[in-house]
Structure formats: structure tokens, C-alpha cells
Write a protein that holds these residues in place. Structure first.
Motif, PDB file in Angstrom:
ATOM      1  N   MET A 135     -46.668  -0.490 -29.457  1.00 16.83           N
ATOM      2  CA  MET A 135     -45.565  -0.481 -29.772  1.00 16.83           C
ATOM      3  C   MET A 135     -45.216  -1.122 -31.199  1.00 16.83           C
ATOM      4  N   THR A 136     -44.948  -0.868 -32.066  1.00 17.78           N
ATOM      5  CA  THR A 136     -44.518  -1.149 -33.521  1.00 17.78           C
ATOM      6  C   THR A 136     -43.704  -2.512 -33.192  1.00 17.78           C
ATOM      7  N   THR A 137     -43.926  -3.627 -33.951  1.00 20.35           N
ATOM      8  CA  THR A 137     -43.141  -4.811 -34.028  1.00 20.35           C
ATOM      9  C   THR A 137     -42.402  -4.872 -35.306  1.00 20.35           C
ATOM     10  N   PRO A 138     -40.764  -5.074 -35.006  1.00 22.87           N
ATOM     11  CA  PRO A 138     -40.154  -4.906 -36.212  1.00 22.87           C
ATOM     12  C   PRO A 138     -40.692  -6.204 -37.250  1.00 22.87           C
ATOM     13  N   ILE A 139     -40.329  -6.037 -38.662  1.00 22.85           N
ATOM     14  CA  ILE A 139     -40.737  -6.883 -39.592  1.00 22.85           C
ATOM     15  C   ILE A 139     -39.812  -8.138 -39.273  1.00 22.85           C
ATOM     16  N   CYS A 140     -38.613  -7.960 -39.185  1.00 20.73           N
ATOM     17  CA  CYS A 140     -37.750  -9.290 -38.879  1.00 20.73           C
ATOM     18  C   CYS A 140     -36.328  -9.024 -38.155  1.00 20.73           C
ATOM     19  N   PHE A 141     -36.169  -9.582 -37.134  1.00 19.12           N
ATOM     20  CA  PHE A 141     -34.975  -9.367 -36.380  1.00 19.12           C
ATOM     21  C   PHE A 141     -33.822 -10.408 -37.218  1.00 19.12           C
ATOM     22  N   PRO A 142     -32.733 -10.049 -37.488  1.00 15.35           N
ATOM     23  CA  PRO A 142     -31.715 -10.722 -37.965  1.00 15.35           C
ATOM     24  C   PRO A 142     -31.365 -12.150 -37.099  1.00 15.35           C
ATOM     25  N   ASP A 143     -30.942 -13.114 -37.860  1.00 14.09           N
ATOM     26  CA  ASP A 143     -30.779 -14.374 -37.128  1.00 14.09           C
ATOM     27  C   ASP A 143     -29.299 -14.419 -36.991  1.00 14.09           C
ATOM     28  N   LEU A 144     -28.817 -14.073 -35.468  1.00 12.29           N
ATOM     29  CA  LEU A 144     -27.389 -14.146 -35.199  1.00 12.29           C
ATOM     30  C   LEU A 144     -26.866 -15.455 -34.647  1.00 12.29           C
ATOM     31  N   THR A 145     -27.597 -16.453 -34.734  1.00 12.44           N
ATOM     32  CA  THR A 145     -27.027 -17.779 -34.117  1.00 12.44           C
ATOM     33  C   THR A 145     -25.895 -18.271 -34.860  1.00 12.44           C
ATOM     34  N   SER A 146     -25.528 -18.038 -36.205  1.00  9.34           N
ATOM     35  CA  SER A 146     -24.168 -18.475 -36.686  1.00  9.34           C
ATOM     36  C   SER A 146     -23.162 -17.407 -36.363  1.00  9.34           C
ATOM     37  N   ARG A 147     -23.618 -16.377 -35.730  1.00  9.32           N
ATOM     38  CA  ARG A 147     -22.575 -15.312 -35.407  1.00  9.32           C
ATOM     39  C   ARG A 147     -22.581 -14.753 -34.079  1.00  9.32           C
ATOM     40  N   PRO A 148     -22.110 -15.552 -33.396  1.00  4.09           N
ATOM     41  CA  PRO A 148     -22.225 -15.269 -31.946  1.00  4.09           C
ATOM     42  C   PRO A 148     -21.236 -14.261 -31.050  1.00  4.09           C
ATOM     43  N   LEU A 149     -20.481 -13.726 -32.060  1.00 11.55           N
ATOM     44  CA  LEU A 149     -19.518 -12.724 -31.387  1.00 11.55           C
ATOM     45  C   LEU A 149     -19.975 -11.164 -31.222  1.00 11.55           C
ATOM     46  N   ASN A 150     -19.762 -10.846 -30.176  1.00 13.36           N
ATOM     47  CA  ASN A 150     -20.277  -9.501 -29.696  1.00 13.36           C
ATOM     48  C   ASN A 150     -19.727  -8.841 -28.585  1.00 13.36           C
ATOM     49  N   LEU A 151     -19.869  -7.445 -28.517  1.00 10.50           N
ATOM     50  CA  LEU A 151     -19.134  -6.666 -27.538  1.00 10.50           C
ATOM     51  C   LEU A 151     -19.948  -5.753 -26.981  1.00 10.50           C
ATOM     52  N   LYS A 152     -19.569  -5.344 -25.580  1.00 13.78           N
ATOM     53  CA  LYS A 152     -20.401  -4.424 -24.807  1.00 13.78           C
ATOM     54  C   LYS A 152     -19.453  -3.289 -24.384  1.00 13.78           C
ATOM     55  N   VAL A 153     -20.075  -1.995 -24.498  1.00  9.90           N
ATOM     56  CA  VAL A 153     -19.373  -0.630 -23.845  1.00  9.90           C
ATOM     57  C   VAL A 153     -20.438  -0.070 -23.196  1.00  9.90           C
ATOM     58  N   GLU A 154     -19.779   0.221 -21.825  1.00  9.20           N
ATOM     59  CA  GLU A 154     -20.436   1.147 -20.845  1.00  9.20           C
ATOM     60  C   GLU A 154     -19.863   2.710 -20.923  1.00  9.20           C
ATOM     61  N   ARG A 155     -20.741   3.735 -21.013  1.00 10.50           N
ATOM     62  CA  ARG A 155     -20.013   5.030 -20.677  1.00 10.50           C
ATOM     63  C   ARG A 155     -20.902   5.857 -19.976  1.00 10.50           C
ATOM     64  N   GLN A 156     -20.484   6.666 -19.068  1.00  6.61           N
ATOM     65  CA  GLN A 156     -21.141   7.697 -18.248  1.00  6.61           C
ATOM     66  C   GLN A 156     -21.070   8.983 -19.371  1.00  6.61           C
ATOM     67  N   MET A 157     -22.467   9.252 -19.619  1.00  3.51           N
ATOM     68  CA  MET A 157     -22.402  10.378 -20.576  1.00  3.51           C
ATOM     69  C   MET A 157     -22.721  11.936 -19.741  1.00  3.51           C
ATOM     70  N   ASP A 158     -22.462  12.843 -20.269  1.00  2.00           N
ATOM     71  CA  ASP A 158     -22.936  13.982 -19.499  1.00  2.00           C
ATOM     72  C   ASP A 158     -24.377  14.660 -20.207  1.00  2.00           C
ATOM     73  N   ALA A 159     -24.454  14.181 -21.375  1.00  2.00           N
ATOM     74  CA  ALA A 159     -25.665  14.434 -21.940  1.00  2.00           C
ATOM     75  C   ALA A 159     -27.062  13.734 -21.570  1.00  2.00           C
ATOM     76  N   PRO A 160     -28.304  14.320 -21.367  1.00  2.00           N
ATOM     77  CA  PRO A 160     -29.241  13.666 -20.970  1.00  2.00           C
ATOM     78  C   PRO A 160     -29.972  12.641 -21.759  1.00  2.00           C
ATOM     79  N   PRO A 161     -30.809  11.617 -21.236  1.00  2.00           N
ATOM     80  CA  PRO A 161     -31.240  10.513 -22.088  1.00  2.00           C
ATOM     81  C   PRO A 161     -32.093  11.091 -23.470  1.00  2.00           C
ATOM     82  N   ASP A 162     -32.932  11.990 -23.196  1.00  2.00           N
ATOM     83  CA  ASP A 162     -33.589  12.512 -24.274  1.00  2.00           C
ATOM     84  C   ASP A 162     -32.876  13.255 -25.449  1.00  2.00           C
TER      85      ASP A 162
END
Length: 156
Positions: free
Chosen positions: A1-28
Motif C-alpha cells: 500500500m502506498t503511504t501518503p506524503i503527509c497527513f494534515p495536522d488536525l490537533t488544533s481543529r478537533p471538530l468533526n462529524l459522523k454520518v452513517e447511511r444504509q446504501m442500496d449500491a454495492p461497495p465496489d
């Protein structure tokens, strides 16, 4: 697996959200939608520049005409692919302007889990600069995912 060049530093921006949805379409199908076909379900047709590989950048725009405006407004979206696991995981940076992430490099992680005849999609969007930005995305993502599922069904 390819490693990303650099992950963003989110430590000073801890706000996030999560959404979950049952989708009809398959994963592929959903994986392809997030890595190669943004203009089929989200982006303005002809506006997508995207390779769908770790460490590559992407660009697309959406066009929206609010009732309060006489002209359509374009909203550029920029980012890069951080992690990809075919048919299972997409992780990208997500940068938009005013009314979006306000220029902050946020991170969108999409997990695809086969479920029933479709997919249970888990989306996490992290690193918002403020509550206004997070709340706007928290309101928008369920609608966007609904459009994703409708547009990716066979025959659409």
C-alpha cells in the motif's frame, strides 16, 4: 500500500462529524463513485480532475442556485487522496472556501461495509475550523449521500 506524503495536522481543529447511511449500491460501485466518478453524483459535469490514487490531487466544483440569488454559485473543492483500500476505504483531504471548510484542509474518511444487498457507509469528516463549518457539513452530508445512492443505482 502506498503511504501518503503527509497527513494534515488536525490537533488544533478537533471538530468533526459522523454520518452513517444504509446504501442500496454495492461497495465496489460506491468505491468507484468516490475515486473516479464524482461528476456522476456530486460534481458539475466536466469539472472533475481526478486520478483516484494515493498522493494524487483532485479538483471539482459544484454549482448551486439558492432561491435568494439570481445567479448560480460555483463552489470549488480541492483535495488529495490519503488512503485507499479498494471497495472498503477512501480517505481524502477536503478543502473548500467560504461557506465550506473556509480554506481549512479537513479529512473525509469513508468506510464501506457490505450489508444486506447493499452497503453500510460510515463517513467521518474531521478538522473543521469552527462550529459553523461543521454544522453546515453535518446538514449537507446526509443529502449528498442520498444523491450518491440514487445516482449510482443501475439504470440511472
Amino acid at each position: 500500500m502506498t503511504t501518503p506524503i503527509c497527513f494534515p495536522d488536525l490537533t488544533s481543529r478537533p471538530l468533526n462529524l459522523k454520518v452513517e447511511r444504509q446504501m442500496d449500491a454495492p461497495p465496489d460501485v460506491l468505491y468507484q463513485a468516490w475515486t473516479k466518478q464524482f461528476d456522476r453524483w456530486f460534481a458539475a459535469p466536466g469539472s472533475v480532475i481526478m486520478q483516484g490514487e494515493v498522493n494524487t490531487v483532485f479538483f471539482f466544483e459544484t454549482v448551486f442556485k439558492p432561491e435568494s440569488h439570481s445567479e448560480a454559485q460555483r463552489h470549488p473543492h480541492y483535495g488529495r487522496f490519503l488512503r485507499l483500500e479498494p471497495d472498503r476505504l477512501i480517505e481524502i483531504t477536503w478543502v473548500t472556501g467560504e461557506g465550506g471548510t473556509k480554506g481549512a484542509e479537513t479529512v473525509v474518511t469513508v468506510e464501506l461495509e457490505p450489508h444486506s444487498n447493499g452497503t453500510l457507509l460510515h463517513l467521518t469528516h474531521a478538522g473543521f475550523p469552527d462550529e459553523e463549518s461543521r454544522n453546515g457539513h453535518e446538514h449537507a452530508w446526509p443529502f449528498v449521500l442520498e444523491q450518491l445512492d440514487k445516482q449510482m443505482l443501475p439504470g440511472t
